[in-house]
Design a protein around this motif. Structure first.
Motif, PDB file in Angstrom:
ATOM      1  N   PHE A 118       0.364  -0.863  -0.433  1.00  0.00           N
ATOM      2  CA  PHE A 118       0.307   0.245  -0.009  1.00  0.00           C
ATOM      3  C   PHE A 118       1.020   1.344  -0.484  1.00  0.00           C
ATOM      4  O   PHE A 118       0.221   2.350  -0.388  1.00  0.00           O
ATOM      5  CB  PHE A 118      -0.693   0.156   1.094  1.00  0.00           C
ATOM      6  CG  PHE A 118      -2.089   1.049   0.975  1.00  0.00           C
ATOM      7  CD1 PHE A 118      -2.957   1.536   0.041  1.00  0.00           C
ATOM      8  CD2 PHE A 118      -1.731   1.727   2.407  1.00  0.00           C
ATOM      9  CE1 PHE A 118      -3.979   2.149   0.766  1.00  0.00           C
ATOM     10  CE2 PHE A 118      -2.431   2.848   2.370  1.00  0.00           C
ATOM     11  CZ  PHE A 118      -3.373   3.538   1.740  1.00  0.00           C
TER      12      PHE A 118
ATOM     13  N   MET B 255       2.234   2.058  -3.510  1.00  0.00           N
ATOM     14  CA  MET B 255       1.241   2.476  -4.578  1.00  0.00           C
ATOM     15  C   MET B 255       0.382   3.710  -5.218  1.00  0.00           C
ATOM     16  O   MET B 255       0.212   4.601  -4.008  1.00  0.00           O
ATOM     17  CB  MET B 255      -0.593   1.930  -4.411  1.00  0.00           C
ATOM     18  CG  MET B 255      -0.300   0.742  -3.649  1.00  0.00           C
ATOM     19  SD  MET B 255      -1.526  -0.669  -3.859  1.00  0.00           S
ATOM     20  CE  MET B 255      -3.050  -0.128  -4.919  1.00  0.00           C
ATOM     21  N   ARG B 256       1.109   4.025  -6.441  1.00  0.00           N
ATOM     22  CA  ARG B 256       1.053   5.822  -6.494  1.00  0.00           C
ATOM     23  C   ARG B 256      -0.575   6.069  -6.976  1.00  0.00           C
ATOM     24  O   ARG B 256      -0.944   7.285  -6.960  1.00  0.00           O
ATOM     25  CB  ARG B 256       2.142   5.594  -7.854  1.00  0.00           C
ATOM     26  CG  ARG B 256       3.319   5.243  -7.643  1.00  0.00           C
ATOM     27  CD  ARG B 256       3.831   6.424  -6.622  1.00  0.00           C
ATOM     28  NE  ARG B 256       4.404   7.618  -7.433  1.00  0.00           N
ATOM     29  CZ  ARG B 256       4.732   8.629  -8.306  1.00  0.00           C
ATOM     30  NH1 ARG B 256       6.007   7.538  -8.898  1.00  0.00           N
ATOM     31  NH2 ARG B 256       5.485   9.528  -9.314  1.00  0.00           N
ATOM     32  N   ARG B 257      -0.796   5.053  -7.667  1.00  0.00           N
ATOM     33  CA  ARG B 257      -2.559   5.520  -7.930  1.00  0.00           C
ATOM     34  C   ARG B 257      -3.248   6.292  -6.845  1.00  0.00           C
ATOM     35  O   ARG B 257      -4.308   6.828  -6.430  1.00  0.00           O
ATOM     36  CB  ARG B 257      -3.193   4.065  -8.267  1.00  0.00           C
ATOM     37  CG  ARG B 257      -2.858   3.738  -9.833  1.00  0.00           C
ATOM     38  CD  ARG B 257      -3.851   2.239  -9.970  1.00  0.00           C
ATOM     39  NE  ARG B 257      -3.444   1.855 -11.017  1.00  0.00           N
ATOM     40  CZ  ARG B 257      -3.977   0.884 -11.440  1.00  0.00           C
ATOM     41  NH1 ARG B 257      -4.943   0.521 -10.824  1.00  0.00           N
ATOM     42  NH2 ARG B 257      -3.985   0.141 -12.708  1.00  0.00           N
TER      43      ARG B 257
ATOM     44  N   ARG C 146      -2.484   7.780   1.590  1.00  0.00           N
ATOM     45  CA  ARG C 146      -1.272   6.414   2.137  1.00  0.00           C
ATOM     46  C   ARG C 146      -0.654   6.806   3.318  1.00  0.00           C
ATOM     47  O   ARG C 146      -0.827   6.020   4.180  1.00  0.00           O
ATOM     48  CB  ARG C 146      -0.056   6.260   1.324  1.00  0.00           C
ATOM     49  CG  ARG C 146      -0.682   5.302  -0.052  1.00  0.00           C
ATOM     50  CD  ARG C 146       0.966   5.346  -1.007  1.00  0.00           C
ATOM     51  NE  ARG C 146       0.882   7.021  -1.741  1.00  0.00           N
ATOM     52  CZ  ARG C 146       2.056   6.985  -2.819  1.00  0.00           C
ATOM     53  NH1 ARG C 146       2.476   6.535  -2.361  1.00  0.00           N
ATOM     54  NH2 ARG C 146       1.719   8.127  -3.373  1.00  0.00           N
TER      55      ARG C 146
ATOM     56  N   ALA D 101      -5.305  -1.210  -0.750  1.00  0.00           N
ATOM     57  CA  ALA D 101      -4.809  -1.377  -1.464  1.00  0.00           C
ATOM     58  C   ALA D 101      -5.597  -2.237  -3.108  1.00  0.00           C
ATOM     59  O   ALA D 101      -5.271  -1.862  -4.178  1.00  0.00           O
ATOM     60  CB  ALA D 101      -3.376  -2.355  -1.040  1.00  0.00           C
TER      61      ALA D 101
ATOM     62  N   ARG E  98      -7.945  -0.597  -6.071  1.00  0.00           N
ATOM     63  CA  ARG E  98      -6.653  -0.132  -6.607  1.00  0.00           C
ATOM     64  C   ARG E  98      -6.060  -0.813  -7.697  1.00  0.00           C
ATOM     65  O   ARG E  98      -5.411  -0.185  -8.643  1.00  0.00           O
ATOM     66  CB  ARG E  98      -5.837   0.964  -6.262  1.00  0.00           C
ATOM     67  CG  ARG E  98      -6.152   1.970  -5.544  1.00  0.00           C
ATOM     68  CD  ARG E  98      -7.605   2.142  -4.409  1.00  0.00           C
ATOM     69  NE  ARG E  98      -7.814   3.731  -4.135  1.00  0.00           N
ATOM     70  CZ  ARG E  98      -7.933   4.282  -3.400  1.00  0.00           C
ATOM     71  NH1 ARG E  98      -8.026   3.734  -2.367  1.00  0.00           N
ATOM     72  NH2 ARG E  98      -8.197   5.866  -2.869  1.00  0.00           N
TER      73      ARG E  98
ATOM     74  N   PRO F  98      -3.457  -3.063  -7.518  1.00  0.00           N
ATOM     75  CA  PRO F  98      -1.839  -2.860  -7.709  1.00  0.00           C
ATOM     76  C   PRO F  98      -0.877  -3.285  -8.641  1.00  0.00           C
ATOM     77  O   PRO F  98      -1.294  -4.185  -9.049  1.00  0.00           O
ATOM     78  CB  PRO F  98      -1.897  -4.141  -6.079  1.00  0.00           C
ATOM     79  CG  PRO F  98      -2.310  -4.492  -6.191  1.00  0.00           C
ATOM     80  CD  PRO F  98      -3.839  -3.454  -6.306  1.00  0.00           C
ATOM     81  N   ARG F  99       0.037  -2.599  -8.961  1.00  0.00           N
ATOM     82  CA  ARG F  99       0.710  -2.949  -9.711  1.00  0.00           C
ATOM     83  C   ARG F  99       2.066  -4.102 -10.232  1.00  0.00           C
ATOM     84  O   ARG F  99       1.900  -4.251  -8.908  1.00  0.00           O
ATOM     85  CB  ARG F  99       1.338  -2.311 -10.620  1.00  0.00           C
ATOM     86  CG  ARG F  99      -0.146  -0.707 -11.448  1.00  0.00           C
ATOM     87  CD  ARG F  99       1.297   0.695 -12.003  1.00  0.00           C
ATOM     88  NE  ARG F  99       0.306   1.214 -13.082  1.00  0.00           N
ATOM     89  CZ  ARG F  99      -0.381   2.568 -12.110  1.00  0.00           C
ATOM     90  NH1 ARG F  99       0.457   3.310 -11.088  1.00  0.00           N
ATOM     91  NH2 ARG F  99      -0.924   2.998 -13.420  1.00  0.00           N
TER      92      ARG F  99
ATOM     93  N   GLU G 233       4.147  -2.459  -7.786  1.00  0.00           N
ATOM     94  CA  GLU G 233       4.473  -2.198  -5.978  1.00  0.00           C
ATOM     95  C   GLU G 233       4.146  -3.457  -5.340  1.00  0.00           C
ATOM     96  O   GLU G 233       3.987  -3.740  -4.367  1.00  0.00           O
ATOM     97  CB  GLU G 233       2.927  -1.319  -6.356  1.00  0.00           C
ATOM     98  CG  GLU G 233       2.152  -0.208  -6.955  1.00  0.00           C
ATOM     99  CD  GLU G 233       1.219   0.578  -7.966  1.00  0.00           C
ATOM    100  OE1 GLU G 233       1.713   1.805  -8.117  1.00  0.00           O
ATOM    101  OE2 GLU G 233       0.995  -0.047  -7.690  1.00  0.00           O
TER     102      GLU G 233
ATOM    103  N   TYR H 281      -3.981  -9.164 -11.915  1.00  0.00           N
ATOM    104  CA  TYR H 281      -3.898  -7.658 -13.012  1.00  0.00           C
ATOM    105  C   TYR H 281      -3.798  -7.807 -14.361  1.00  0.00           C
ATOM    106  O   TYR H 281      -3.485  -7.419 -14.958  1.00  0.00           O
ATOM    107  CB  TYR H 281      -1.926  -6.621 -12.152  1.00  0.00           C
ATOM    108  CG  TYR H 281      -1.928  -6.236 -12.683  1.00  0.00           C
ATOM    109  CD1 TYR H 281      -3.072  -4.800 -12.381  1.00  0.00           C
ATOM    110  CD2 TYR H 281      -0.911  -5.544 -14.077  1.00  0.00           C
ATOM    111  CE1 TYR H 281      -2.213  -2.991 -12.517  1.00  0.00           C
ATOM    112  CE2 TYR H 281      -0.614  -4.474 -14.440  1.00  0.00           C
ATOM    113  CZ  TYR H 281      -1.464  -3.407 -13.968  1.00  0.00           C
ATOM    114  OH  TYR H 281      -1.117  -1.735 -14.648  1.00  0.00           O
TER     115      TYR H 281
END
Length: 863
Positions: free
Chosen positions: A324, A327-329, A335, A386, A389, A391-392, A395, A439
């Motif tokens: 978390f 996570m740039r989103r 955060r 997290a 969203r 996560p990539r 991340e 993802y």
């Protein structure tokens, strides 16, 4: 709203323009699936381990066996009308104790009431269901609550909810206290209520959720309220709405909580008053925080060690929580806010002032980390923030790297087990791979369905193995050996007690505890054993003063083991444990009734008893003992202590014991009374060990043997510990005098004794004078009257209820009123009025607005 990316804002706006989906839909199915996975994993682990009800190994460990199985057995008796008492008073334990506080504290989980649907000899099945169904409800409600935090796949948040419902707290701390299991459901309940406050909706329903959370178990509900209050504060900080709207939401939450608490006020006022009147708990101090390695290790599943908060929610949520922060989103402010909350709450569990705050300003006697249930809820909340969203991969890999650091740092902790390594390496890697694939195939529905199914299987199996691993470790410890509740021997004992039950004429006492600390609740009858947080101080003091023993500083009282104590309490039948086929011997003895008469004014006023034997004689009304002065007979000499007791210096290994000689009437029975004595006692050709400890463990009167024809005998005390014993520790009982005393009490007894659920009455010949003594401790709440006169609190004789009949009376009536109940009911009534007022006011406003709004046909001029 929370700050989000433009794409998320657009998606949210699109969702907002659609009709709100009905509750009966994917969310309900996903929440149900979460409950099924949670309960199924727990059952699978129990079955593999061979634990009841799937195997022969009993679950009745610690308080589960000592308190909850017996309390549920008593609840069964109450439901089926076979109990000597009611919800207000319990005649069976402690020779008569209040019960409503126990009911509110130990039996208010609604699932506890399923006990009435099962046979009494299978009470352990509904006790298991209390835990199991509470787990399922918690998973269901947490799935719903997570959806209110952020939209997203209900199936994925359902899998995260499994980690909350079957967390390390549940497996390690909560499972043996079914009353706490309602707290698992209380957290998401209060979360849903707080979400309604943010949306300005359902104030009445939210209030009812607060009521349900606190009524089910106020102890964990207090922690849930603090925990969800902190979550609400973070959500308010992150809201983009005007400050006034956020303050309004906070005010709605405050009024909702206050009204819900007032609705549950009887639970609180009765419990708090009972706690105030109870025997003080042993002093508990915080021994200091755990090491960093131990604390971090407790984030991992599969281990068991009580030196740190139990906060593991499984590898899937842990990976997401640790990803978390990267996570740039997620907006930086969000955060930071959630991470700060997690860190501060984690630190609050290891600082004494905040530990006290979490636990109602009282340091627990057991684990000081019971409030860790709040952090498990917050970890799952952040894991969903997290996962929702998406996560990539990078991340997720960052989260995996931090997880690896936690594993490496915590590996040296004794918490880490073989199961921890399997779950962390195997389960963690599988969860990571599946998250990466989710993802990768985020736009391909068939693949996502298959991967979600694979993730569900992973969660199910890893959860089951976690429960199995922790249970196997726990069951290998001597401390966690199960009690023998509701086995063949205890069922035979129950039948024997019931067969000789003559209440309220006399008592049928199951005797000193053998199966559980609450044998009278488990076996029936009316005994002295009682283990509860609400043992009245007056009960513990009265029984102790008359020679009964206790444990845990009086919060676990024991039955009398001597004939005089039994006669005083009207015990006509009791079980004596022996090494035979059934494990016990049934004894029937001549006993006076539970209500007896003493001449004149009999009370404790001005009494100064030189020994426990003198006190028993005063309460019995007749001298029955020889109480000899002791003469030094060898070994290290005893000296006079400042208190007037005898001080034993102790003896070295191999040296002579301190010995005394005494003289009594030949043929009498010698009894020893050293309530706090620890060591060996040698007399009449045998040696007995006692393990008293001031003021935690008090010994009962101990039979030594029959006084020989010479009248003289010697008692030797072998102990390495310097300690004090009473000045007159020996009394020699004349059975003939005791028999005459019992016959006299029976001859002068009332013509009739009747007992209701929380009342007792006696009818005497008209014009009877003297003092009626009721063989029950005079706890706060009793009111007695003579011939319908004014009701007053009874006096005491040896701590028992004593009522002077005045110039002459024929009818004694006593009734018990639960302390704290009336103000609680008043507060609850006021809250109900407020709820009704809000409901009616809302309905009127809605009707008024509807009547003022013209219909479409009216607006067009049509009639």
């Amino acid at each position: 709203m929370l700050k989000t990316s433009p794409a998320e804002q657009a998606a949210t706006a699109e969702r907002g323009s659609r009709p709100r989906p009905k509750f009966l839909g994917a969310q309900t199915v996903a929440a149900t699936l979460s409950a099924v996975i949670s309960m199924g994993a727990y059952c699978l682990a129990m079955a593999v381990h061979g634990t009841y009800p799937f195997g022969s190994r009993s679950r009745a460990v610690n308080d589960l066996g000592n308190q909850f199985v017996p309390f549920h057995a008593h609840l069964w008796d109450l439901m089926h009308g076979t109990a000597s008492g009611d919800l207000v008073f319990n005649w069976g334990s402690g020779f008569g104790v209040p019960f409503l506080g126990d009911f509110f504290t130990y039996l208010m989980n609604p699932f506890s009431w399923l006990v009435g649907l099962f046979p009494r000899d299978q009470v352990e099945i509904p006790v298991f269901l209390v835990t199991l169904l509470s787990v399922g409800l918690a998973a269901f409600l947490m799935t719903v609550f997570l959806g209110r935090l952020r939209p997203g796949s209900p199936w994925l948040r359902g899998l995260l909810s499994v980690g909350y419902a079957v967390s390390a707290w549940m497996i390690s701390d909560g499972f043996s206290d079914p009353m706490w299991m309602w707290g698992l459901a209380a957290f998401p309940m209060l979360g849903i209520a707080s979400d309604w406050c943010l949306r300005g909706r359902h104030w009445i329903l939210g209030t009812l959720l607060v009521f349900a959370a606190w009524a089910g178990n106020f102890y964990i509900a207090a922690m849930a309220t603090i925990g969800m209050g902190l979550v609400l504060v973070v959500r308010l900080i992150l809201e983009d709405t005007p400050l006034r709207e956020r303050l309004n939401a906070l005010m709605r939450a405050a009024t909702m909580t206050a009204t819900g608490l007032l609705l549950a006020a009887p639970v609180l006022t009765v419990g708090l008053k009972a706690s105030k009147l109870s025997q003080p708990a042993p002093d508990a101090t915080y021994k200091g925080p755990p090491g960093a390695a131990d604390y971090l290790a407790h984030l991992l599943p599969g281990g068991l060690h009580g030196n740190a908060p139990q906060i593991s929610v499984g590898l899937l949520p842990l990976l997401l929580v640790l990803a978390f922060p990267f996570m740039r989103r997620v907006p930086a402010k969000e955060r930071i806010a959630w991470c700060v909350l997690l860190v501060l709450v984690a630190l609050s569990y290891i600082w004494a002032p905040t530990i006290l705050l979490w636990h109602g300003l009282a340091m627990p006697n057991g684990s000081p980390y019971r409030a860790s249930i709040a952090l498990t809820a917050m970890l799952v909340i952040v894991s969903w923030l997290a996962l929702s969203r998406r996560p990539r991969p990078l991340e997720l890999l960052f989260g995996a790297a931090v997880t690896a650091v936690v594993v490496a740092f915590g590996a040296r902790s004794p918490y880490v087990s073989h199961g921890t390594w399997i779950l962390t390496v195997g389960g963690g890697l599988l969860a990571l791979v599946l998250l990466l694939l989710l993802y990768r195939f985020r736009g391909q529905r068939p693949m996502r369905v298959a991967l979600t199914g694979a993730l569900a299987c992973t969660v199910f199996l890893s959860t089951a193995y976690t429960v199995f691993s922790v249970t196997a470790i726990r069951d290998s410890s001597e401390w966690w050996q199960p009690k023998r509740t509701l086995d063949a021997r205890s069922l035979a004992a129950h039948d024997a007690v019931r067969a000789h039950d003559d209440w309220p004429a006399t008592r049928s006492d199951p005797g000193p505890h053998e199966f559980a600390n609450n044998d009278p609740l488990l076996l029936g009858g009316q005994g002295g054993s009682y283990y509860s947080s609400y043992v009245p101080a007056k009960t513990a003091e009265a029984l102790h003063a008359l020679g009964a023993g206790w444990y845990i500083q009086g919060r676990h009282t024991l039955a009398f083991t001597d004939p005089v104590g039994r006669a005083i309490m009207g015990v006509g039948s009791y079980l004596d444990w022996a090494k035979n086929r059934n494990g016990f011997t049934q004894h029937s003895v001549a006993a006076p009734p539970v209500v007896t008469l003493r001449p004149g004014t009999a009370s404790d006023a001005g009494a100064h008893d030189a020994s426990v034997f003198a006190r028993q004689e005063r309460v019995l009304g007749t001298p029955v003992y020889d109480v000899p002065a002791l003469t030094a007979a060898g070994g290290p000499p005893a000296t006079a202590a400042p208190s007037g007791d005898l001080h034993l210096p102790g003896n070295e290994t191999g040296s002579k014991w301190t010995s005394f000689s005494a003289s009594c009437t030949p043929g009498t029975e010698a009894y020893w009374y050293g309530p706090w004595y620890t060591g060996s006692i040698q007399a009449f050709g045998r040696t007995v060990e006692q393990h008293g400890r001031y003021n935690m463990t008090s010994n009962t009167l101990l039979p030594l043997g029959t006084v020989p024809a010479s009248g003289r005998f010697t008692v030797a005390l072998g102990t390495h510990k310097a300690q004090d014993i009473p000045k007159f520790p020996i009394g020699c009982l004349s059975r003939a005098k005791l028999g005459a005393a019992v016959d006299h009490l029976k001859a002068t007894a009332p013509q009739k004794v009747t007992a209701g659920g929380h009342s007792i009455a006696a009818t005497f010949p008209k014009g009877t004078t003297g003092t009626a003594v009721i063989a029950a401790p005079a706890v706060t709440g009793w009111q007695c009257s003579v011939d319908g006169g004014p009701a007053r609190a009874p006096g005491t004789l040896g701590g028992l209820m004593a009522v002077n009949l005045g110039d002459g009376g024929s009818r004694l009536s006593c009734s018990f009123q639960t302390p704290g109940l009336k103000p609680g009911l008043l507060a609850s009534g006021l809250a109900l009025v407020a709820l009704l007022a809000v409901g009616v006011g809302g309905a009127v406003r809605t009707r008024t607005r509807s009547s003022r709004t013209p219909s479409p046909s009216s607006a067009n001029g049509k009639h």
